[in-house]
Design an enzyme around this catalytic site. Structure first.
Site, PDB file in Angstrom:
ATOM      1  N   LYS A 116      -4.604  14.285  11.616  1.00 38.89           N
ATOM      2  CA  LYS A 116      -5.122  13.502  10.478  1.00 38.89           C
ATOM      3  C   LYS A 116      -6.362  14.209   9.947  1.00 38.89           C
ATOM      4  O   LYS A 116      -7.000  14.976  10.675  1.00 38.89           O
ATOM      5  CB  LYS A 116      -5.502  12.091  10.953  1.00 38.89           C
ATOM      6  CG  LYS A 116      -5.582  11.063   9.863  1.00 38.89           C
ATOM      7  CD  LYS A 116      -4.241  10.429   9.538  1.00 38.89           C
ATOM      8  CE  LYS A 116      -4.349   9.434   8.415  1.00 38.89           C
ATOM      9  NZ  LYS A 116      -3.088   8.733   8.165  1.00 38.89           N
ATOM     10  N   ASN A 134      -1.106   1.864  -2.663  1.00 37.37           N
ATOM     11  CA  ASN A 134       0.234   2.440  -2.536  1.00 37.37           C
ATOM     12  C   ASN A 134       1.098   1.695  -1.525  1.00 37.37           C
ATOM     13  O   ASN A 134       2.281   1.470  -1.764  1.00 37.37           O
ATOM     14  CB  ASN A 134       0.126   3.919  -2.148  1.00 37.37           C
ATOM     15  CG  ASN A 134      -0.195   4.752  -3.370  1.00 37.37           C
ATOM     16  OD1 ASN A 134       0.388   4.574  -4.427  1.00 37.37           O
ATOM     17  ND2 ASN A 134      -1.152   5.653  -3.228  1.00 37.37           N
ATOM     18  N   VAL A 135       0.531   1.346  -0.396  1.00 36.99           N
ATOM     19  CA  VAL A 135       1.322   0.639   0.617  1.00 36.99           C
ATOM     20  C   VAL A 135       1.464  -0.837   0.240  1.00 36.99           C
ATOM     21  O   VAL A 135       2.569  -1.385   0.198  1.00 36.99           O
ATOM     22  CB  VAL A 135       0.677   0.798   2.017  1.00 36.99           C
ATOM     23  CG1 VAL A 135       1.423  -0.042   3.041  1.00 36.99           C
ATOM     24  CG2 VAL A 135       0.676   2.265   2.431  1.00 36.99           C
TER      25      VAL A 135
HETATM   26  P1  NAD Z   1      -4.579   3.455  -1.429  1.00 36.18           P
HETATM   27  O1  NAD Z   1      -5.845   4.195  -1.631  1.00 36.18           O
HETATM   28  O2  NAD Z   1      -3.418   3.727  -2.298  1.00 36.18           O
HETATM   29  O3  NAD Z   1      -4.835   1.868  -1.501  1.00 36.18           O
HETATM   30  C1  NAD Z   1      -5.824   1.227  -0.787  1.00 36.18           C
HETATM   31  C2  NAD Z   1      -6.111  -0.103  -1.471  1.00 36.18           C
HETATM   32  O4  NAD Z   1      -7.047  -0.808  -0.649  1.00 36.18           O
HETATM   33  C3  NAD Z   1      -6.746   0.031  -2.853  1.00 36.18           C
HETATM   34  O5  NAD Z   1      -6.143  -0.907  -3.721  1.00 36.18           O
HETATM   35  C4  NAD Z   1      -8.211  -0.351  -2.623  1.00 36.18           C
HETATM   36  O6  NAD Z   1      -8.786  -0.968  -3.755  1.00 36.18           O
HETATM   37  C5  NAD Z   1      -8.055  -1.346  -1.502  1.00 36.18           C
HETATM   38  N1  NAD Z   1      -9.270  -1.549  -0.705  1.00 36.18           N
HETATM   39  C6  NAD Z   1     -10.245  -0.664  -0.402  1.00 36.18           C
HETATM   40  N2  NAD Z   1     -11.188  -1.279   0.335  1.00 36.18           N
HETATM   41  C7  NAD Z   1     -10.782  -2.568   0.471  1.00 36.18           C
HETATM   42  C8  NAD Z   1     -11.317  -3.700   1.124  1.00 36.18           C
HETATM   43  N3  NAD Z   1     -12.483  -3.633   1.818  1.00 36.18           N
HETATM   44  N4  NAD Z   1     -10.638  -4.881   1.066  1.00 36.18           N
HETATM   45  C9  NAD Z   1      -9.466  -4.953   0.404  1.00 36.18           C
HETATM   46  N5  NAD Z   1      -8.906  -3.914  -0.229  1.00 36.18           N
HETATM   47  C10 NAD Z   1      -9.560  -2.738  -0.182  1.00 36.18           C
HETATM   48  O7  NAD Z   1      -4.216   3.686   0.130  1.00 36.18           O
HETATM   49  P2  NAD Z   1      -2.783   3.587   0.807  1.00 36.18           P
HETATM   50  O8  NAD Z   1      -2.120   4.907   0.777  1.00 36.18           O
HETATM   51  O9  NAD Z   1      -2.072   2.377   0.294  1.00 36.18           O
HETATM   52  O10 NAD Z   1      -3.208   3.351   2.324  1.00 36.18           O
HETATM   53  C11 NAD Z   1      -3.603   2.058   2.775  1.00 36.18           C
HETATM   54  C12 NAD Z   1      -3.481   1.996   4.287  1.00 36.18           C
HETATM   55  O11 NAD Z   1      -2.138   2.282   4.674  1.00 36.18           O
HETATM   56  C13 NAD Z   1      -4.347   3.000   5.060  1.00 36.18           C
HETATM   57  O12 NAD Z   1      -4.752   2.428   6.275  1.00 36.18           O
HETATM   58  C14 NAD Z   1      -3.384   4.131   5.337  1.00 36.18           C
HETATM   59  O13 NAD Z   1      -3.758   4.900   6.478  1.00 36.18           O
HETATM   60  C15 NAD Z   1      -2.120   3.340   5.611  1.00 36.18           C
HETATM   61  N6  NAD Z   1      -0.884   4.127   5.457  1.00 36.18           N
HETATM   62  C16 NAD Z   1      -0.606   4.729   4.287  1.00 36.18           C
HETATM   63  C17 NAD Z   1       0.586   5.438   4.163  1.00 36.18           C
HETATM   64  C18 NAD Z   1       1.004   6.038   2.852  1.00 36.18           C
HETATM   65  O14 NAD Z   1       2.165   6.431   2.770  1.00 36.18           O
HETATM   66  N7  NAD Z   1       0.195   6.082   1.851  1.00 36.18           N
HETATM   67  C19 NAD Z   1       1.435   5.567   5.266  1.00 36.18           C
HETATM   68  C20 NAD Z   1       1.107   4.918   6.445  1.00 36.18           C
HETATM   69  C21 NAD Z   1      -0.058   4.189   6.530  1.00 36.18           C
END
Ligand code: NAD
Length: 370
Positions: free
Chosen positions: A81, A182-183
């Protein structure tokens, strides 16, 4: 922010980490952290997180989650990571990410993918610099895993298998999602297709709550246009932290680490928690929820869809193959882990760890000299 020292005593074990590397570029103010945890199963893949407060400990915990996730999914990849200590909204984001990419050129046992604060465009920049990135745009021969919602799709499959284990019918069940990114956005969409009603969603600005239901496509449109779920015209606007105490059947943390903690765990009303986010709770907090009969699926089982997709991309496969692999692997692993958890009376994380550790240790056995 001053970083808390990485505690080897607390975190190192026989699995890893193998490498912790800090990279800098003084010319643009880039500071990156890469943790390669364990590569016994193959070269590591894992996302690049870009946040202001990302730390070595956080990157290590995320890298370990990748080791477990890749092993449980039966992928020929180890866990790694990266973190870039920067605000993802800064105007020179491309420069910072390109500098990070050049700095990790020789760390060939690690291939980056998207995570919080990075996306397919970021992966396009990294690929352009070093020819190594997953979750790339289609035009660069990639499978844009965030755009197609690979992780959210997998979390929704996990929910379908898990629901009967906590006597929940997805049809009409209510959902709260922390982080409409995204998730979070995609899992809400795929669960809506299975009959689930979104009642609350949060982002970095706050929480929107409407027990009457929030159409996911409409909320996504509002978030894209305005930058916040709070601009949705119906419902009640609340603070971010309020989301965790709201009435709902399913709770999906999909943003920050340790968002479920000792200060809010007792207020949680959901029957089923699916970890869309990585490391949203410590094992101790998960155990407390398990003792209260809340079913909680750990990150390395529930959100493996993205890395399963990345592994298909790594081998030059198609989007169709990626979705088929996600369905097959996530459904199989969720069933296996919950059956064992139920039979042995242990939290799902502990059941999953047995499976993951067995696979990693078996792979490690081929690396010994005698
Ligand atoms: P992203 O940046 O697309 O979205 C994150 C969202 O969280 C944003 O809408 C942001 O505004 C919001 N956010 C930030 N701080 C916040 C808070 N304190 N309270 C509420 N919302 C808040 O990120 P992502 O890719 O969706 O990843 C989110 C989580 O999922 C992470 O933990 C990441 O490790 C995990 N994840 C992502 C993927 C992937 O394919 N992108 C895969 C597995 C796990």
């Amino acid at each position: 922010m001053k970083e808390v020292c990485f505690s080897f005593e607390e975190y190192c074990d026989d699995l890893g980490p193998a490498k912790i590397v800090h990279v800098y570029d003084a010319a643009c103010g880039m500071h990156g952290i890469v943790v390669i945890d364990n590569v016994a199963c193959g070269p590591s893949i894992g996302g690049v997180r870009m946040t202001l407060d990302v730390s070595t400990q956080e990157v290590f915990r995320l890298a370990r989650a990748m080791t477990l996730k890749n092993a449980v999914a039966g992928l020929a990849h180890g866990g790694g990571k990266a973190g870039i200590v920067a605000d993802p909204r800064r105007p020179d984001k491309a420069r910072i990410i390109r500098a990070f990419a050049r700095a990790i050129r020789d760390l060939v046992e690690y291939t980056p993918g998207p995570d919080m604060g990075t996306d397919e465009t970021s992966m396009g920049w990294i690929f352009n610099e070093i020819g190594r990135a997953l979750g790339r745009p289609r035009v660069l021969g990639g499978i844009p895993l965030d755009e197609i919602g690979a992780t959210g799709f997998g979390v929704a499959e996990c929910a379908e298998v898990a629901a009967p284990f906590c006597n929940l019918n997805l049809q009409g069940a209510t959902l709260a999602v922390e982080g409409f990114g995204n998730v979070g956005r995609h899992v809400a969409h795929f669960l809506e297709e299975k009959g689930v009603k979104l009642v609350a969603a949060s982002d970095s600005h706050g929480t929107i709550y409407d027990p009457a239901g929030i159409p996911v496509a409409e909320l996504a449109k509002v978030k894209t246009a305005s930058g916040s779920v709070l601009e949705y015209s119906q419902g009640t606007k609340l603070k971010q932290a309020d989301l965790f105490g709201l009435p709902c059947d399913i709770l999906i943390p999909a943003a920050r680490p340790d968002s479920i903690h000792k200060g809010n765990v007792n207020g949680i009303q959901a029957k089923l928690i699916l970890q869309g986010a990585n490391i949203p709770a410590t094992p101790e907090i998960e155990r407390q929820l398990h003792e209260r009969h809340v079913l909680i699926l750990p990150d390395f089982i529930a959100n493996a869809g993205g890395v399963i997709c990345a592994a298909v991309e790594y081998r030059g496969g198609t989007e169709k193959q990626a979705f088929e692999d996600i369905v097959q692997k996530i459904r199989h692993n969720t069933e296996a882990v919950l059956t064992r958890s139920h039979r042995e009376g242990i939290p799902p994380r502990e059941a999953g760890l047995i499976l993951a550790h067995d696979r990693v240790r078996e792979a490690m056995s081929f690396r010994t000299c005698e």
